[in-house]
Design an enzyme around this catalytic site. Structure first.
Site, PDB file in Angstrom:
ATOM      1  N   ASP A 264       0.873  -1.161   0.000  1.00  0.00           N
ATOM      2  CA  ASP A 264       0.000   0.000   0.000  1.00  0.00           C
ATOM      3  C   ASP A 264       0.918   1.222   0.000  1.00  0.00           C
ATOM      4  O   ASP A 264       2.103   1.127   0.328  1.00  0.00           O
ATOM      5  CB  ASP A 264      -0.928  -0.018   1.224  1.00  0.00           C
ATOM      6  CG  ASP A 264      -2.130   0.897   1.012  1.00  0.00           C
ATOM      7  OD1 ASP A 264      -3.135   0.719   1.700  1.00  0.00           O
ATOM      8  OD2 ASP A 264      -2.048   1.775   0.129  1.00  0.00           O
TER       9      ASP A 264
HETATM   10  C1  GLC Z   1      -4.316   4.429  -0.260  1.00  0.00           C
HETATM   11  C2  GLC Z   1      -5.167   3.216   0.005  1.00  0.00           C
HETATM   12  C3  GLC Z   1      -5.120   2.206  -1.097  1.00  0.00           C
HETATM   13  C4  GLC Z   1      -4.928   2.931  -2.413  1.00  0.00           C
HETATM   14  C5  GLC Z   1      -3.540   3.523  -2.388  1.00  0.00           C
HETATM   15  C6  GLC Z   1      -3.234   4.340  -3.641  1.00  0.00           C
HETATM   16  O1  GLC Z   1      -3.759   4.925   0.905  1.00  0.00           O
HETATM   17  O2  GLC Z   1      -4.987   2.546   1.241  1.00  0.00           O
HETATM   18  O3  GLC Z   1      -6.341   1.463  -1.065  1.00  0.00           O
HETATM   19  O4  GLC Z   1      -5.069   2.041  -3.516  1.00  0.00           O
HETATM   20  O5  GLC Z   1      -3.305   4.322  -1.242  1.00  0.00           O
HETATM   21  O6  GLC Z   1      -4.045   5.468  -3.681  1.00  0.00           O
END
Ligand code: GLC
Length: 745
Positions: A264
């Protein structure tokens, strides 16, 4: 003569420019792809292998220009394709050709209980991603609904692992048929948003394997997802993005996952753990997922120069590097190097049609006293539409799933469009909640400012209500901070902005009151006894208003069923009853023990019958009625490698065509470990005309009877008596039939 020709041929060949282009072997499709991956890997330098296992921009990772390997582009989110952002920023880049169709939030998809809708959803969003030249969709999310306060439940598929598993598999297949990867998230145990970066989840193996992992396991082993996203939280003291237990032991060894683990954004915290504990592609480091961070920091990522230095200094080998690079190359061959990928499409009528159909099938009619719904327009002169959620766009906001839509039909728009000139539609704001309409530089363009006081707003609403034949109140949550939004949880179960007292006042003003709750979570409804009709609609996306109007007027019968329990009060929820959740933001590692173990949702409610849910899991009414026959089994017993078929006849006993989702629960009457009273192990959605009857059958195998025995670290089905329960919801059981599981023959 022939000699002469040969001489000329040889001369030509000798003169042929050395750079004559020949298709490199690794693009030769007559060679098995795994051999081609090895071929490419052997051609790559260590620096090139390191280059492809971490981000080069906010949402892309590098290719290998020297070998003609393209970059990989990822995109949020699960409900639609996010607008283009600047190279290294969260803010949108202001393009004019990147608006999208917003499909309903995934709670709505789960509420359809229709795998065909999941396949349609995946196909459609996959086409939009493909057309926008995106290779990985960062979704869907399948984290289990453990608390109704979790800010991101609207992105997920409810409280039951079986339902989430059955619905995520077709979504994945639909997306990936476009040559676009899904990246199922957030693996694992990301069940609330507060302290999401520093929560260390303490959970027993039974709950881990029986509740929190099954949807991910199905995504890998049945859906064949090409990517998985690690979660922010920790498990057993290691961050999930580089977690030996979750990634190496379970995902890759036990489940045989051959795809890419993507972190993430900001979920990577430790270089050696990132190298050794299963992370393959590092994104978003230096940001906590949504805030600013060091610019152009990509070379400082854990899996960038720090890794290269460790290799050059001989402190780590290259086995892990080759495995990571191999997986990323496999993702390339499945996406960017796949010459047969379809072209995709965007903003098509087919996609709007899909968005509307999924929304229509996901709307849940919770209550309909006196058959107030559907609204018979031929007998109505004036409809009062009240509430901010009738006019507020919901596609902007909520966190990373926020979108820039080509258009969004609000509930008021949809009702006005549907009734046209036949009925007068008047609107009153009722309350002022969230007047913002901006996220990452995307704005709704709505000016929702209203300086009137709550009393003035309420008086106007009540006055408007008294003068109408029907009153439709649109309230609920709105994806603003604390109201179903990423990186924040709700403070409580109640509706915000004084809606409860307003609804009570409207109920007194007009007996024909319909409350439409817009949310991704259960909310408290202290006024439920005073409101004849209650409808649960989700964040429904571009076609929200059209779908809601179609169901309200009976053009489309409601057929959704709740994918999670609506508790009467927060204390009735296991995590809150056991004080196993905190909404308090803390520093340092926060241990959250899932004390309820496997007893989540209806599994908890069944054990605490003194805490009757407001509306149970699997509940949803239609505009007709269904009668169930007595369930039957084709055999009174089965061997472990055998099966039993459970059948039941279902009849439409009303005057309108309707869809019913017949649910099969299984109850283990005697087990060596505690088990829920019953568990969902099958469902089928059938369409029946008035008077029509169909037989619905379920094949029950050992898998449906098994539980995870953490003493043996294995799934076991213990011989003995089981019951198949057939229900229209978790509490509306229409029949049951017993059978036995024999010991091995
Ligand atoms: C965010 C989320 C994730 C998302 C990623 C990119 O913090 O937790 O679900 O796909 O970052 O935006």
């Amino acid at each position: 003569m022939r000699l002469h020709a040969l001489f000329i041929g040889l001369a030509w060949l000798a003169a042929a420019p050395a750079e004559a282009q020949v298709t490199p072997a690794y693009l030769d499709e007559t060679i098995p792809v795994e051999e081609r991956i090895e071929d490419v890997l052997n051609r790559m330098t260590t620096e090139e292998k390191v280059a492809i296992i971490h981000a080069q921009s906010k949402f892309s990772s590098a290719g290998v220009p020297r070998l003609g390997l393209p970059e990989i582009w990822t995109t949020d989110g699960p409900h639609g394709i996010r607008p283009e952002v600047f190279w290294d920023q969260w803010d949108q880049a202001g393009w004019t050709n990147d608006s999208c169709v917003a499909f309903p939030a995934l709670t709505c998809l789960a509420a359809t209980w229709n795998p065909e809708m999941a396949r349609l959803y995946g196909k459609s969003i996959g086409e939009e991603a493909r057309y926008r030249k995106k290779d990985v969709i960062l979704g869907p999310g399948v984290n289990i609904y453990r608390t109704p306060l979790n800010g991101r439940n609207f992105e997920y598929m409810g409280e039951d692992p079986y339902l989430a598993a059955r619905m995520v598999v077709p979504y994945i297949r639909g997306v990936q048929e476009n040559g676009v990867a899904t990246c199922v998230k957030h693996f694992a145990l990301n069940n609330h948003e507060v302290n999401r970066h520093n929560t260390n989840v303490v959970v027993d193996d039974r709950a881990l394997y029986e509740i929190y992992l099954p949807a991910f396991k199905a995504a890998v082993q049945e859906g064949g997802t090409w990517a998985i996203m690690g979660a922010y939280n920790l498990y057993k003291g290691q961050h999930a993005c580089h977690n030996k237990y979750l990634l190496n032991d379970i995902l890759k060894k036990e489940w045989g996952f051959d795809g890419v683990v993507i972190s993430d954004w900001g979920g990577t915290h430790h270089t050696m753990e990132a190298i050794q504990n299963g992370l393959d592609l590092e994104f978003g480091t230096w940001t906590n997922g949504l805030a600013g961070g060091a610019k152009k920091a990509y070379d400082n990522y854990h899996l960038a120069l720090p890794y290269l230095r460790l290799i050059r200094e001989g402190k780590v080998g290259t086995d892990e590097l080759n495995d990571k690079a191999r997986r990323v190359l496999r993702l390339m061959f499945r996406t960017t190097l796949n010459p047969h990928r379809p072209l995709g499409s965007m903003l098509s009528e087919a996609h709007y049609d899909a968005a509307r159909r999924i929304a229509e099938e996901g709307i849940v009619l919770l209550q309909n006293k006196g058959g107030l719904l559907p609204i018979d327009l031929s007998r109505v002169k004036k409809i009062a539409v009240i509430g901010e959620n009738a006019i507020k766009m919901m596609t902007v906001g909520g966190g990373s799933s926020s979108l820039k839509v080509q258009h969004e039909c609000t509930p008021l728009d949809g009702i006005r469009r549907r009734v046209a000139d036949s009925v007068e539609v008047v609107f009153a704001r009722g309350y002022v909640g969230d007047v913002s309409g901006e996220y990452n530089g995307v704005t709704t363009g709505q000016d929702l400012r209203d300086d009137r006081t709550p009393d003035v707003l309420r008086d106007e609403a009540v006055r408007t209500a008294t003068q109408a034949d029907y009153v439709i109140f649109f309230g609920g949550l709105n994806k603003s901070a604390g109201q179903d939004c990423e990186d924040a949880d709700r403070a409580g179960l109640s509706l915000p902005y004084g809606q409860d007292s307003l609804i009570a006042a409207l109920a007194k003003a007009n007996k024909n009151l319909i409350v439409v709750n817009v949310s991704g979570n259960a909310v408290a409804m202290p006024w439920a006894d005073d409101v004849p009709a209650i409808m649960q609609v989700w964040f429904l996306g571009s076609e929200a208003g059209n779908a809601i109007a179609a169901v309200l007027t009976g053009d489309v019968p409601p057929s959704g069923k709740l994918p999670f329990t609506f508790p009467a009060k927060l204390e009735d929820v296991a995590a809150h009853s056991l004080n196993a959740y905190t909404g308090e933001r803390k520093r340092g590692i926060v241990d959250i023990e899932y004390k309820e173990s496997i007893f989540v949702g209806y599994r908890w409610a069944d054990k605490h019958t003194d805490k009757e849910p407001l509306f149970p899991f699997g509940h949803g009414l239609s505009y007709t009625t269904f009668d169930y026959g007595k369930p039957r089994v084709d055999a009174k017993s089965m061997f472990p490698d055998g099966k039993v078929t459970v059948s039941v006849r279902v009849k439409n006993t009303g005057k309108r065509t309707g869809q019913e989702t017949v649910q099969l629960y299984v109850s283990d009457k005697k087990a060596s470990l505690p088990r829920p009273v019953k568990e969902l192990k099958g469902f089928q959605k059938v369409t029946l005309a008035p008077g029509e009857e169909k037989e619905v059958s379920f094949i029950v195998t050992r898998e449906a009877l098994s539980f995870f025995d953490d003493r043996k670290h294995a799934w076991v089905a213990e011989p003995g008596t089981f019951e198949a329960l057939i229900g229209a919801s978790a509490t509306d059981i229409r029949g049951r039939v017993a059978f036995t599981l024999k010991t091995d023959d």
